[in-house]
Scaffold this motif. Structure first.
Motif, PDB file in Angstrom:
ATOM      1  N   GLN A  33       0.827  -1.202   0.000  1.00  0.00           N
ATOM      2  CA  GLN A  33       0.000   0.000   0.000  1.00  0.00           C
ATOM      3  C   GLN A  33       0.862   1.254   0.000  1.00  0.00           C
ATOM      4  O   GLN A  33       0.483   2.269  -0.593  1.00  0.00           O
ATOM      5  CB  GLN A  33      -0.956  -0.030   1.187  1.00  0.00           C
ATOM      6  CG  GLN A  33      -1.961  -1.158   1.043  1.00  0.00           C
ATOM      7  CD  GLN A  33      -3.144  -1.049   1.975  1.00  0.00           C
ATOM      8  OE1 GLN A  33      -3.365  -0.037   2.615  1.00  0.00           O
ATOM      9  NE2 GLN A  33      -3.908  -2.108   2.045  1.00  0.00           N
ATOM     10  N   SER A  63      -3.900   3.283   6.033  1.00  0.00           N
ATOM     11  CA  SER A  63      -3.891   2.171   5.082  1.00  0.00           C
ATOM     12  C   SER A  63      -4.449   0.926   5.759  1.00  0.00           C
ATOM     13  O   SER A  63      -4.454   0.820   6.988  1.00  0.00           O
ATOM     14  CB  SER A  63      -2.472   1.898   4.560  1.00  0.00           C
ATOM     15  OG  SER A  63      -1.635   1.410   5.585  1.00  0.00           O
ATOM     16  N   GLY A  68      -5.890   5.379   2.028  1.00  0.00           N
ATOM     17  CA  GLY A  68      -5.209   4.671   0.941  1.00  0.00           C
ATOM     18  C   GLY A  68      -4.660   5.589  -0.132  1.00  0.00           C
ATOM     19  O   GLY A  68      -3.849   6.477   0.135  1.00  0.00           O
TER      20      GLY A  68
END
Length: 341
Positions: A80, A275, A306
């Motif tokens: 991520q 995240s 995100g």
């Protein structure tokens, strides 16, 4: 030592060396994060890095290791962060680097690469939005630890839990979760915001006057609720508590809350995370979802910020702000006795 092939830079097509661009006062951006294992063999060495010097019993490490092994020994956080770096490259205007506290690519290795690339001053974006020792002060300590003689000046950007970009990203993801529940016939869901629990003693000393960690989280939750047109009632609960039971931590725990709530359905909103890393997918998607299923309580979990476009743009906007003032030395002091992991 692994190579730095996971450090992301802009390259000058006219030359083989990296080109340092300049935007405002910064000529690079460093995404500084926690790190996570990327395979079964990484798990215990990673956890040993996390708890180094804290006297955590081996059996506790093995217990936490099982959480990671249940997902193949892979934490989603590194991928991520790669995705975030890739999303930032077109908007940052400067080379974008990524380094971690506890796993490859380690921040100290990345800063040495930045020095070799000629970076003079870099904005540091920590993947933690709020005040507190672990969520802010420790990143300042990381910056001091990884800085090198003759290397770039590293400037940590401010807390951003109330930034419109963060709020917009969380509101959009929460709206999607609410709509998904509504499609299943549950249009009366209660918003339940979650964040990492910390010892009460740490919460009381967060920020220059104390109490800032919880206050910032409540303000962010309030702003997301307002963006959705939903005033109270909503709740702020806690997750990922660890450490000996005699040490008071922020409560209620999310699973305890679910067992006691009279809400007809809930949307869990991980406001304290940026995240969907291990503590989100295990504590919420696994444990909390299991509790909700046992109770017959309809539940959805909103995504974290995100790579939401507004969140990505927020990072660039933080770089354009005046340089943050240094925190007072008394702000968010280290815990006198580190809690167990």
């Amino acid at each position: 030592m692994r190579s730095l092939d996971r450090t992301y830079l802009q390259k000058d097509p006219r030359a083989s060396r990296h080109r340092v661009c300049h935007v405002g006062t910064y000529d690079a951006l460093l995404v500084l994060s926690f790190g996570g294992p990327e395979g079964p063999d990484d798990v215990l060495p990673f956890l040993e890095n996390v708890v180094r010097g804290r006297g955590v019993p081996r059996e506790r490490l093995l217990e936490v290791a099982e959480h990671y092994q249940s997902f193949g020994g892979i934490s989603p956080i590194n991928q991520q962060n790669r995705d975030l770096v890739e999303a930032l490259r077109p908007v940052a205007g400067v080379p974008v680097y990524w380094g971690n506290r506890n796993w490859h690519p380690f921040g100290e290795d990345v800063v040495r690469q930045m020095k070799a690339d000629g970076v003079r001053k870099a904005a540091v974006f920590a993947t933690s939005a709020f005040a507190g020792y672990s969520s802010c002060r420790q990143y300042h300590e990381d910056i001091a630890r990884i800085s090198v003689d003759g290397g770039p000046e590293l400037v940590k950007m401010r807390h951003y839990g109330e930034h419109p970009g963060f709020v917009a990203a969380m509101a959009d993801h929460t709206r999607a979760a609410l709509e998904w529940l509504a499609l299943r016939g549950h249009d009366d869901a209660r918003l339940v915001f979650t964040a990492h629990s910390i010892p009460v003693s740490m919460a009381e000393t967060a920020g220059p006057s104390g109490g800032l960690y919880e206050a910032q989280l409540r303000r962010s939750a309030e702003l997301v609720g307002q963006a959705l047109g939903r005033a109270r009632p909503w709740d702020l609960v806690w997750q990922s508590r660890s450490g000996p039971p005699q040490v008071p931590w922020l409560e209620p725990d999310v699973c305890d809350f679910l067992r006691k709530t009279d809400a007809p359905s809930v949307v869990l909103v991980p406001i304290g995370f940026v995240s969907d890393h291990m503590e989100v997918i295990y504590d919420l998607d696994t444990e909390a979802r299991q509790v909700a299923g046992e109770l017959g309580l309809p539940m959805e979990r909103a995504s974290t910020a995100g790579t939401h476009p507004r969140f990505v743009r927020m990072v660039r906007e933080l770089m354009d702000e005046p340089e943050p003032r240094p925190c007072p030395l008394t702000c968010c002091p280290p815990p006198r006795s580190r809690p167990q992991a």
